[in-house]
Design a protein around this motif. Structure first.
Motif, PDB file in Angstrom:
ATOM      1  N   MET A   1      46.319  71.941  86.889  1.00  0.00           N
ATOM      2  CA  MET A   1      47.561  72.382  86.229  1.00  0.00           C
ATOM      3  C   MET A   1      48.519  71.194  86.081  1.00  0.00           C
ATOM      4  N   ILE A   2      49.031  70.993  84.888  1.00  0.00           N
ATOM      5  CA  ILE A   2      49.940  69.884  84.627  1.00  0.00           C
ATOM      6  C   ILE A   2      51.342  70.240  85.104  1.00  0.00           C
ATOM      7  N   GLN A   3      51.930  69.390  85.910  1.00  0.00           N
ATOM      8  CA  GLN A   3      53.283  69.600  86.405  1.00  0.00           C
ATOM      9  C   GLN A   3      54.306  69.011  85.426  1.00  0.00           C
ATOM     10  N   THR A   4      55.278  69.814  85.034  1.00  0.00           N
ATOM     11  CA  THR A   4      56.351  69.325  84.167  1.00  0.00           C
ATOM     12  C   THR A   4      57.353  68.546  85.000  1.00  0.00           C
ATOM     13  N   ALA A   5      57.738  67.377  84.511  1.00  0.00           N
ATOM     14  CA  ALA A   5      58.718  66.576  85.250  1.00  0.00           C
ATOM     15  C   ALA A   5      60.064  67.291  85.237  1.00  0.00           C
ATOM     16  N   PHE A   6      60.693  67.343  86.407  1.00  0.00           N
ATOM     17  CA  PHE A   6      62.005  67.977  86.510  1.00  0.00           C
ATOM     18  C   PHE A   6      62.965  67.002  87.162  1.00  0.00           C
ATOM     19  N   THR A   7      64.099  66.806  86.529  1.00  0.00           N
ATOM     20  CA  THR A   7      65.085  65.864  87.039  1.00  0.00           C
ATOM     21  C   THR A   7      66.141  66.612  87.840  1.00  0.00           C
ATOM     22  N   PRO A   8      66.342  66.293  89.123  1.00  0.00           N
ATOM     23  CA  PRO A   8      67.425  66.932  89.874  1.00  0.00           C
ATOM     24  C   PRO A   8      68.758  66.761  89.160  1.00  0.00           C
ATOM     25  N   PHE A   9      69.629  67.757  89.255  1.00  0.00           N
ATOM     26  CA  PHE A   9      70.879  67.740  88.494  1.00  0.00           C
ATOM     27  C   PHE A   9      71.718  66.513  88.806  1.00  0.00           C
ATOM     28  N   GLN A  10      71.829  66.146  90.073  1.00  0.00           N
ATOM     29  CA  GLN A  10      72.664  65.012  90.437  1.00  0.00           C
ATOM     30  C   GLN A  10      72.143  63.717  89.816  1.00  0.00           C
ATOM     31  N   THR A  11      70.806  63.607  89.726  1.00  0.00           N
ATOM     32  CA  THR A  11      70.207  62.430  89.086  1.00  0.00           C
ATOM     33  C   THR A  11      70.520  62.404  87.600  1.00  0.00           C
ATOM     34  N   LYS A  12      70.387  63.559  86.957  1.00  0.00           N
ATOM     35  CA  LYS A  12      70.680  63.655  85.523  1.00  0.00           C
ATOM     36  C   LYS A  12      72.142  63.303  85.251  1.00  0.00           C
ATOM     37  N   LEU A  13      73.031  63.778  86.115  1.00  0.00           N
ATOM     38  CA  LEU A  13      74.458  63.516  85.933  1.00  0.00           C
ATOM     39  C   LEU A  13      74.758  62.027  86.033  1.00  0.00           C
ATOM     40  N   GLY A  14      74.097  61.364  86.983  1.00  0.00           N
ATOM     41  CA  GLY A  14      74.204  59.917  87.088  1.00  0.00           C
ATOM     42  C   GLY A  14      75.501  59.413  87.695  1.00  0.00           C
ATOM     43  N   THR A  15      76.349  60.332  88.149  1.00  0.00           N
ATOM     44  CA  THR A  15      77.627  59.942  88.732  1.00  0.00           C
ATOM     45  C   THR A  15      78.112  61.066  89.643  1.00  0.00           C
ATOM     46  N   THR A  16      79.124  60.792  90.415  1.00  0.00           N
ATOM     47  CA  THR A  16      79.724  61.818  91.260  1.00  0.00           C
ATOM     48  C   THR A  16      80.569  62.762  90.413  1.00  0.00           C
ATOM     49  N   LEU A  17      80.419  64.053  90.632  1.00  0.00           N
ATOM     50  CA  LEU A  17      81.268  65.039  89.954  1.00  0.00           C
ATOM     51  C   LEU A  17      82.513  65.230  90.804  1.00  0.00           C
ATOM     52  N   THR A  18      83.642  64.763  90.283  1.00  0.00           N
ATOM     53  CA  THR A  18      84.864  64.745  91.083  1.00  0.00           C
ATOM     54  C   THR A  18      85.759  65.940  90.768  1.00  0.00           C
ATOM     55  N   LYS A  19      86.572  66.293  91.763  1.00  0.00           N
ATOM     56  CA  LYS A  19      87.555  67.349  91.608  1.00  0.00           C
ATOM     57  C   LYS A  19      88.770  66.831  90.853  1.00  0.00           C
ATOM     58  N   LYS A  20      89.393  67.715  90.075  1.00  0.00           N
ATOM     59  CA  LYS A  20      90.683  67.441  89.463  1.00  0.00           C
ATOM     60  C   LYS A  20      91.753  68.180  90.276  1.00  0.00           C
ATOM     61  N   LYS A  21      92.991  68.131  89.830  1.00  0.00           N
ATOM     62  CA  LYS A  21      94.059  68.874  90.492  1.00  0.00           C
ATOM     63  C   LYS A  21      93.752  70.366  90.439  1.00  0.00           C
ATOM     64  N   ILE A  22      93.876  71.049  91.574  1.00  0.00           N
ATOM     65  CA  ILE A  22      93.548  72.472  91.660  1.00  0.00           C
ATOM     66  C   ILE A  22      94.659  73.306  91.021  1.00  0.00           C
TER      67      ILE A  22
END
Length: 328
Positions: A1-22
């Motif tokens: 069975m061929i495995q489809t490559a899956f990229t973890p979300f954080q890797t795809k994002l390529g940067t830190t997802l930062t908080k804005k003012k709440i």
């Protein structure tokens, strides 16, 4: 069975997802609900008893009173109207002139003891965001239970008579969810504006129902949706489908960036989805956050980095998805 490559979300994002003012507090008042919808990521039902305590309610009221930066209090559940603290939080927030959103299933208005809720919403000018996952009866009842569609229409007609959808201070928005994905058909929500017009035309023509906006929300693979996908062995393929539709333009407007999601125990999360998956928000030092800790710090802005998981692809696929609908 061929495995489809899956990229973890954080890797795809390529940067830190930062908080804005709440500016938004989304508060889950508990898991009590009069319905048990198949797509519910909260897994709420009439059998659940978890709800807010008086102690946590008082802490939340203190947050509302102390921090002028809060613009919106977003009350959810379960059926928020059924759970302890609903009216206390509404009245505290409105006293400070905050916008209050109540995420309603509409059918709660016909449950004994809750018949006063529509008039209460009018008195406090609450913004109602109501689940109606399709404008056709069969599709709604399959997802939410027999008879739910007809009760929802009756509730919308009731709200219209009270001025909702007509008075600028009485907003009623509807929420569309696609059917839970199956092996043969993965899909994202259709164009929000076009579908909104379809809803408006159909509901006006058949029921004389009016509303303000339609929000389209992608099914995230958590809660009951995740169980459904896993049982059919399509959880991973669905994640891969979401990844294939990743849209970087959605990232700027992600709801997790300017909101805190708070559960009935007073724990703090970056979003409602992380709350359901028990992934808490953390301080810069990696400490878990509670409402009490926010009060102790005398700040809502103690989170630097949003906690992400692979299901975040659901919010960033296509036009994006949030509690306020499409992001781009």
């Amino acid at each position: 069975m061929i495995q489809t490559a899956f990229t973890p979300f954080q890797t795809k994002l390529g940067t830190t997802l930062t908080k804005k003012k709440i500016t938004v507090l989304q508060i889950n008042l508990g898991k009590r609900c009069n319905l048990a919808c198949s797509h519910c990521h909260v897994e709420a039902s009439p059998k659940r008893t978890e709800e807010l305590t008086a102690e946590i309610c008082e802490q939340l009221i203190e947050l509302i009173n102390r921090f002028p930066q809060i613009e919106t209090i977003d009350l959810t559940g379960g059926a928020p109207e059924m759970n302890y603290g609903f009216k206390q939080l509404v009245e505290a927030a409105r006293a400070k002139n905050k916008e209050v959103i109540v995420r309603s299933n509409l059918t709660i208005y016909f449950v004994p003891g809750f018949e006063d809720i529509p008039e209460y919403c009018v008195e406090n000018q609450l913004r109602i965001t109501a689940s109606l996952p399709c404008y056709l009866e069969d599709n709604v009842d399959k997802m939410r239970g027999n008879g739910v569609y007809n009760e929802s229409i009756r509730a919308l007609q009731w709200l219209n008579r009270l001025g909702y959808g007509k008075n600028q201070n009485l907003r009623i928005d509807l929420v569309y969810n696609p059917p839970i994905p199956n092996r043969d058909k993965f899909g994202l929500p259709p164009n929000q504006k076009n579908l909104e017009q379809d809803y408006k035309n159909y509901l006006k023509e058949h029921f004389n129902v009016e509303f303000n906006q339609l929000f389209t929300i992608t099914n995230l693979p958590i809660g009951r949706t995740k169980l459904f996908l896993e049982n059919r062995k399509i959880y991973q393929p669905y994640l891969e489908f979401l990844e294939s539709n990743f849209n970087r333009e959605t990232v700027e407007n992600l709801m997790c960036r300017n909101e805190l999601s708070i559960d009935y125990l007073g724990n703090v999360y970056d979003c409602d989805f992380n709350q359901m998956e028990n992934i808490p928000a953390k301080t810069r030092k990696g400490e878990k956050i509670t409402v009490a800790k926010l009060l102790e710090a005398n700040s809502l802005d103690i989170i630097e980095q949003v906690q992400t998981e692979n299901y975040c692809y659901g919010c960033t696929a296509g036009c994006g998805s949030s509690c306020g609908g499409s992001l781009v």
